[in-house]
Write a protein that holds these residues in place. Structure first.
Motif, mmCIF file in Angstrom:
data_model
loop_
_atom_site.group_PDB
_atom_site.id
_atom_site.type_symbol
_atom_site.label_atom_id
_atom_site.label_comp_id
_atom_site.label_asym_id
_atom_site.label_seq_id
_atom_site.Cartn_x
_atom_site.Cartn_y
_atom_site.Cartn_z
ATOM 1 N N GLN A 1 56.515 54.894 47.275
ATOM 2 C CA GLN A 1 57.181 53.705 46.740
ATOM 3 C C GLN A 1 57.638 53.938 45.315
ATOM 4 O O GLN A 1 56.882 54.407 44.471
ATOM 5 N N GLN A 2 58.908 53.624 45.044
ATOM 6 C CA GLN A 2 59.424 53.802 43.697
ATOM 7 C C GLN A 2 58.898 52.702 42.792
ATOM 8 O O GLN A 2 58.651 51.578 43.227
ATOM 9 N N GLU A 3 58.683 53.072 41.499
ATOM 10 C CA GLU A 3 58.184 52.074 40.560
ATOM 11 C C GLU A 3 59.258 51.011 40.307
ATOM 12 O O GLU A 3 60.452 51.258 40.374
ATOM 13 N N GLU A 4 58.793 49.807 40.045
ATOM 14 C CA GLU A 4 59.707 48.723 39.706
ATOM 15 C C GLU A 4 60.099 48.870 38.238
ATOM 16 O O GLU A 4 59.251 48.962 37.358
ATOM 17 N N VAL A 5 61.391 48.929 37.965
ATOM 18 C CA VAL A 5 61.878 49.149 36.602
ATOM 19 C C VAL A 5 62.183 47.799 35.956
ATOM 20 O O VAL A 5 63.005 47.025 36.455
ATOM 21 N N VAL A 6 61.493 47.532 34.867
ATOM 22 C CA VAL A 6 61.699 46.291 34.110
ATOM 23 C C VAL A 6 62.545 46.616 32.880
ATOM 24 O O VAL A 6 62.252 47.548 32.140
ATOM 25 N N GLN A 7 63.608 45.864 32.679
ATOM 26 C CA GLN A 7 64.510 46.123 31.560
ATOM 27 C C GLN A 7 63.850 45.768 30.225
ATOM 28 O O GLN A 7 63.043 44.851 30.133
ATOM 29 N N ASP A 8 64.199 46.543 29.198
ATOM 30 C CA ASP A 8 63.703 46.303 27.840
ATOM 31 C C ASP A 8 64.929 46.169 26.938
ATOM 32 O O ASP A 8 65.670 47.142 26.737
ATOM 33 N N GLU A 9 65.137 44.983 26.390
ATOM 34 C CA GLU A 9 66.339 44.722 25.607
ATOM 35 C C GLU A 9 66.409 45.614 24.378
ATOM 36 O O GLU A 9 67.492 46.071 23.978
ATOM 37 N N PHE B 1 65.298 48.644 24.057
ATOM 38 C CA PHE B 1 65.718 49.975 24.492
ATOM 39 C C PHE B 1 67.204 49.968 24.845
ATOM 40 O O PHE B 1 67.934 50.919 24.530
ATOM 41 N N ASN B 2 67.662 48.887 25.467
ATOM 42 C CA ASN B 2 69.079 48.777 25.820
ATOM 43 C C ASN B 2 69.972 48.813 24.576
ATOM 44 O O ASN B 2 71.046 49.420 24.580
ATOM 45 N N GLN B 3 69.511 48.177 23.509
ATOM 46 C CA GLN B 3 70.278 48.173 22.265
ATOM 47 C C GLN B 3 70.346 49.572 21.654
ATOM 48 O O GLN B 3 71.386 49.985 21.115
ATOM 49 N N ILE B 4 69.245 50.300 21.750
ATOM 50 C CA ILE B 4 69.239 51.686 21.256
ATOM 51 C C ILE B 4 70.227 52.528 22.052
ATOM 52 O O ILE B 4 71.016 53.317 21.485
ATOM 53 N N LEU B 5 70.208 52.391 23.370
ATOM 54 C CA LEU B 5 71.118 53.158 24.221
ATOM 55 C C LEU B 5 72.577 52.797 23.936
ATOM 56 O O LEU B 5 73.454 53.679 23.951
ATOM 57 N N GLN B 6 72.840 51.538 23.674
ATOM 58 C CA GLN B 6 74.195 51.096 23.325
ATOM 59 C C GLN B 6 74.675 51.814 22.080
ATOM 60 O O GLN B 6 75.828 52.291 22.018
ATOM 61 N N ILE C 1 60.715 56.475 22.630
ATOM 62 C CA ILE C 1 60.162 57.278 23.723
ATOM 63 C C ILE C 1 58.767 57.775 23.370
ATOM 64 O O ILE C 1 57.857 57.785 24.209
ATOM 65 N N GLY C 2 58.577 58.173 22.100
ATOM 66 C CA GLY C 2 57.269 58.653 21.673
ATOM 67 C C GLY C 2 56.202 57.577 21.748
ATOM 68 O O GLY C 2 55.059 57.841 22.125
ATOM 69 N N ALA C 3 56.571 56.337 21.389
ATOM 70 C CA ALA C 3 55.594 55.243 21.356
ATOM 71 C C ALA C 3 55.370 54.629 22.735
ATOM 72 O O ALA C 3 54.237 54.387 23.153
ATOM 73 N N LYS C 4 56.460 54.370 23.462
ATOM 74 C CA LYS C 4 56.367 53.657 24.743
ATOM 75 C C LYS C 4 56.094 54.577 25.934
ATOM 76 O O LYS C 4 55.589 54.141 26.963
ATOM 77 N N LYS C 5 56.477 55.856 25.771
ATOM 78 C CA LYS C 5 56.315 56.831 26.846
ATOM 79 C C LYS C 5 56.879 56.321 28.182
ATOM 80 O O LYS C 5 56.175 56.259 29.196
ATOM 81 N N PRO C 6 58.140 55.939 28.194
ATOM 82 C CA PRO C 6 58.744 55.447 29.441
ATOM 83 C C PRO C 6 58.889 56.567 30.467
ATOM 84 O O PRO C 6 58.987 57.744 30.120
ATOM 85 N N SER C 7 58.917 56.188 31.725
ATOM 86 C CA SER C 7 59.062 57.165 32.802
ATOM 87 C C SER C 7 60.515 57.621 32.926
ATOM 88 O O SER C 7 61.437 56.991 32.402
ATOM 89 N N PHE C 8 60.714 58.709 33.640
ATOM 90 C CA PHE C 8 62.057 59.215 33.923
ATOM 91 C C PHE C 8 62.872 58.128 34.639
ATOM 92 O O PHE C 8 64.030 57.887 34.313
ATOM 93 N N ASN C 9 62.255 57.481 35.597
ATOM 94 C CA ASN C 9 62.949 56.460 36.392
ATOM 95 C C ASN C 9 63.401 55.283 35.524
ATOM 96 O O ASN C 9 64.512 54.774 35.667
ATOM 97 N N PHE C 10 62.528 54.877 34.588
ATOM 98 C CA PHE C 10 62.868 53.774 33.697
ATOM 99 C C PHE C 10 64.061 54.140 32.806
ATOM 100 O O PHE C 10 65.028 53.377 32.673
ATOM 101 N N ILE C 11 63.999 55.331 32.182
ATOM 102 C CA ILE C 11 65.084 55.760 31.299
ATOM 103 C C ILE C 11 66.381 55.906 32.091
ATOM 104 O O ILE C 11 67.454 55.473 31.652
ATOM 105 N N GLN C 12 66.291 56.507 33.274
ATOM 106 C CA GLN C 12 67.477 56.748 34.096
ATOM 107 C C GLN C 12 68.159 55.429 34.484
ATOM 108 O O GLN C 12 69.390 55.295 34.374
ATOM 109 N N THR C 13 67.366 54.463 34.918
ATOM 110 C CA THR C 13 67.928 53.178 35.328
ATOM 111 C C THR C 13 68.549 52.442 34.148
ATOM 112 O O THR C 13 69.669 51.903 34.243
ATOM 113 N N SER C 14 67.848 52.422 33.024
ATOM 114 C CA SER C 14 68.360 51.745 31.834
ATOM 115 C C SER C 14 69.642 52.401 31.340
ATOM 116 O O SER C 14 70.624 51.720 31.007
#
Length: 510
Positions: free
Chosen positions: A2-10, A12-17, A33-46
């Motif tokens: 089962q794939q993890e459920e990806v919850v958006q982080d505003e 992080f979205n602003q940083i990516l923008q 990334i150093g502090a939150k240690k997000p998963s590959f799936n989370f970063i990829q989806t965002s």
């Protein structure tokens, strides 16, 4: 899975923008990334969500080179670079990545890790912009920095010439990394004979280990059919305060002319000629049908014995040919409802040992006998193969042992049995866990002592199982491992038979 459920982080979205549109915010990205240690799936989806908004795809395509350069300059975690490249690979047909070929993007290739580099070259079609000379120099740089895993991956993926691989092995050998060098040679399916210095280093490492683990007389017996290793052992023993033992082995096995070191050879010859008195090997001088410790170390009645369970020596049957004993043995086995099962084998002495893993015996214990089947003599017999198959596939006969699945795999592989489904497997480790509530993976010696209050001898675990005829103590050891497996199970049955029934397993092989 089962794939993890990806919850958006505003945030992080602003940083990516900022990263995609302004080519900015890389320090913030690294900190996040150093502090939150997000998963590959989370970063990829965002990342995909932000790129797909408004005009961001066009901004990304325009800023690809600048973004990549800033990611590397700011040491942003490689996880993000993997996500970045993955997006480019997925969408490369819609993006004009070749436009960067003339923008100098090829200059940053050395800053990429090996797997990233391969993606980089493919994405931007840079094969013709990175010269063979540059690739060779990069490989040399990896060797200089002792990044041997990267160098190997670089060699295989870029398809560098054989001389580069030879240089890699040479550098690893100089860096005392012989074991991993052997792994690389095996992966490349290269003849170890092409690397005699490495083979010699592995053999000497093997001898050092054996010298620490076993007494000299056991090492002599173990190496009887490995002449060069036996010579290496004698040379090592002679240099390490075991001159008499080394000279005794040399004299007994006529090895003096094989000693390589001329100075040492001359000294040994002198010692042998000056009234040397040979020390006999106690394993060859005295041999009894009991644990070795009883007659070598005089540890009487300290260890479990076959006779403790009603198996005298005349009920341990050695079988190496198809004869009356063979047919009687299988009649007894096939009429049983449970058997103890074990294998004795010889493992490769080093990682580059061409002889490989060899099964020497299978031991099968019934309620009245233990049968030792000589695989070396019987492995090509169709009759033997059929009898083994019949036993393994018979769900009416419990096959009991410790780490039994490994022994069964060795049996099936070594006899080259095909399409076999093994039923009624009883793994003693699993049973012990359930019945006794012990969650550790316990050894046969531990479980035996738990139930029978005496030690199980393991002296002959690594003995020379190719030696013929077997020593009586070897035959006792081999038989007892199968007998003790059956006897442990019978002790367990009285505690909780239903639990044991539920633990029976199956295994499909071949």
């Amino acid at each position: 899975m089962q794939q993890e459920e990806v919850v958006q982080d505003e945030a992080f979205n602003q940083i990516l923008q900022k990263v995609i549109v302004e080519v900015n915010g890389f320090f913030e990205l690294k900190e996040y990334i150093g502090a939150k240690k997000p998963s590959f799936n989370f970063i990829q989806t965002s990342f995909s969500n932000i790129v797909d908004q408004g005009n961001n795809r066009a901004n990304l395509e325009q800023n690809v080179q600048k973004i990549l350069e800033e990611l590397l300059r700011n040491n942003v975690q490689r996880l993000f670079i993997r996500v970045f490249f993955q997006y480019l690979k997925t969408n490369q047909e819609q993006m004009n990545l070749r436009q960067f070929q003339n923008s100098g993007i090829a200059k940053i290739w050395k800053e990429l890790q090996v797997q990233e580099l391969l993606d980089f070259i493919e994405l931007f079609d840079l094969k013709n912009l990175i010269t063979e000379k540059q690739l060779h120099q990069h490989f040399k740089d990896l060797l200089y920095k002792q990044k041997f895993d990267d160098a190997y991956l670089f060699y295989t993926c870029i398809k560098l010439p054989q001389e580069c691989f030879n240089k890699l092995i040479e550098q690893m050998l100089a860096n005392n990394d012989a074991s991993k060098a052997a792994d690389f040679i095996k992966k490349q399916h290269i003849d170890p004979a092409n690397y005699p210095k490495l083979v010699e280093r592995l053999q000497r490492n093997c001898i050092k280990y054996m010298s620490k683990e076993h007494p000299w007389y056991k090492n002599e017996e173990m190496l009887l059919y490995q002449q060069q290793l036996l010579v290496n052992f004698c040379e090592y023993a002679y240099q390490n305060h075991m001159q008499k033992e080394a000279l005794s082995i040399i004299k007994r096995n006529n090895l003096i002319n094989i000693i390589k070191n001329p100075v040492q050879k001359q000294q040994m010859q002198s010692d042998l000629q000056n009234g040397f008195e040979e020390i006999p090997n106690p394993l060859f001088v005295k041999d009894e049908f009991k644990p070795v410790e009883e007659f070598i170390n005089n540890e009487i009645d300290a260890y479990l014995n076959c006779k403790d369970f009603g198996y005298p020596e005349n009920q341990i049957i050695f079988i190496d040919k198809i004869d009356e004993n063979y047919f009687d043995a299988w009649k007894c086995i096939h009429s049983s409802n449970a058997v103890g099962y074990d294998c004795e084998h010889v493992t490769p002495w080093t990682k580059l040992d061409l002889d490989g893993f060899k099964v020497c015996f299978v031991q099968i214990a019934t309620s009245s006998h233990a049968f030792l089947f000589d695989y070396q003599k019987l492995k090509d017999s169709e009759e033997f193969k059929n009898d083994v198959r019949q036993l393994l596939e018979n769900v009416g006969i419990l096959k009991i042992g410790l780490s039994l699945k490994d022994d069964l795999k060795h049996t099936v592989n070594y006899l080259k049995l095909k399409n076999i489904k093994i039923g009624s497997i009883v793994e003693l480790q699993s049973c012990f866990k359930v019945l006794e509530g012990d969650q550790k993976l316990r050894s046969l010696a531990y479980i035996s002592e738990f139930y029978f209050k005496k030690k199980l001898s393991k002296f002959d675990t690594c003995s020379n199982w190719e030696y013929r005829p077997l020593r009586k103590a070897q035959a006792h050891y081999a038989a007892l491992d199968a007998i003790i497996s059956l006897q442990i199970y019978l002790s367990m049955v009285g505690k909780n038979n239903q639990a044991l029934e539920n633990l029976k397993q199956e295994l499909s092989l071949g």
